[in-house]
Design an enzyme around this catalytic site. Sequence first.
Site, PDB file in Angstrom:
ATOM      1  N   LYS A  84       0.832  -1.216   0.000  1.00 53.09           N
ATOM      2  CA  LYS A  84       0.000   0.000   0.000  1.00 53.09           C
ATOM      3  C   LYS A  84       0.861   1.257   0.000  1.00 53.09           C
ATOM      4  CE  LYS A  84      -2.763  -0.641   3.592  1.00 53.09           C
ATOM      5  NZ  LYS A  84      -3.962  -0.436   4.447  1.00 53.09           N
ATOM      6  N   LYS A 100       2.694   2.231   2.347  1.00 57.17           N
ATOM      7  CA  LYS A 100       2.558   2.860   3.668  1.00 57.17           C
ATOM      8  C   LYS A 100       3.619   2.286   4.588  1.00 57.17           C
ATOM      9  CE  LYS A 100      -2.087   4.438   4.613  1.00 57.17           C
ATOM     10  NZ  LYS A 100      -3.235   4.344   5.536  1.00 57.17           N
TER      11      LYS A 100
END
Length: 129
Positions: A44, A46
Amino acid sequence: MKKVITYGTFDLIHVGHINILRRAKEMGDYLIVALSTDSFNKTKKKKAYYSYEERKIILESIRYVDKVIPEKTWEQKIEDILTYHIDILVMGDDWRGLFDYLKPYCDVIYLPRTQHISTSKIKDDLYEG
Ligand code: C2G
């Protein structure tokens, strides 16, 4: 028993997370949070401040949360819905439409995000000192 599921990273827990968890729980009797693993966060793009284990401990201490399972892939949602007999999937409306493919399996509800708060805002505000 009406079972609800939601997915996310839930890093640096803030009021926006609590608001979605509370509203999701209010829709049923049992709330499962599928928590993004550290490796899934990489896909993601992240990087969570807290590890999966730490974020899991924090989520399990929240009154609205009944169970935490790992979110390892984008593709696991149908299996999760079937495995846990989920009635409703709840996400913030930044995801609006993206989980409509799950409608044959459960209700899909997108709730308004809480304004003016996000994990990245917290990080930016702290960085500015
Ligand atoms: N959220 C919110 N209001 C905010 C911030 C987040 O309602 N101010 C909601 C998001 O919409 C999401 C949940 O809180 O439903 C978790 O947010 P994140 O931890 O940022 O999760 P995300 O990266 O969106 O992961 O497969 C789905 C993904 O794992 C979702």
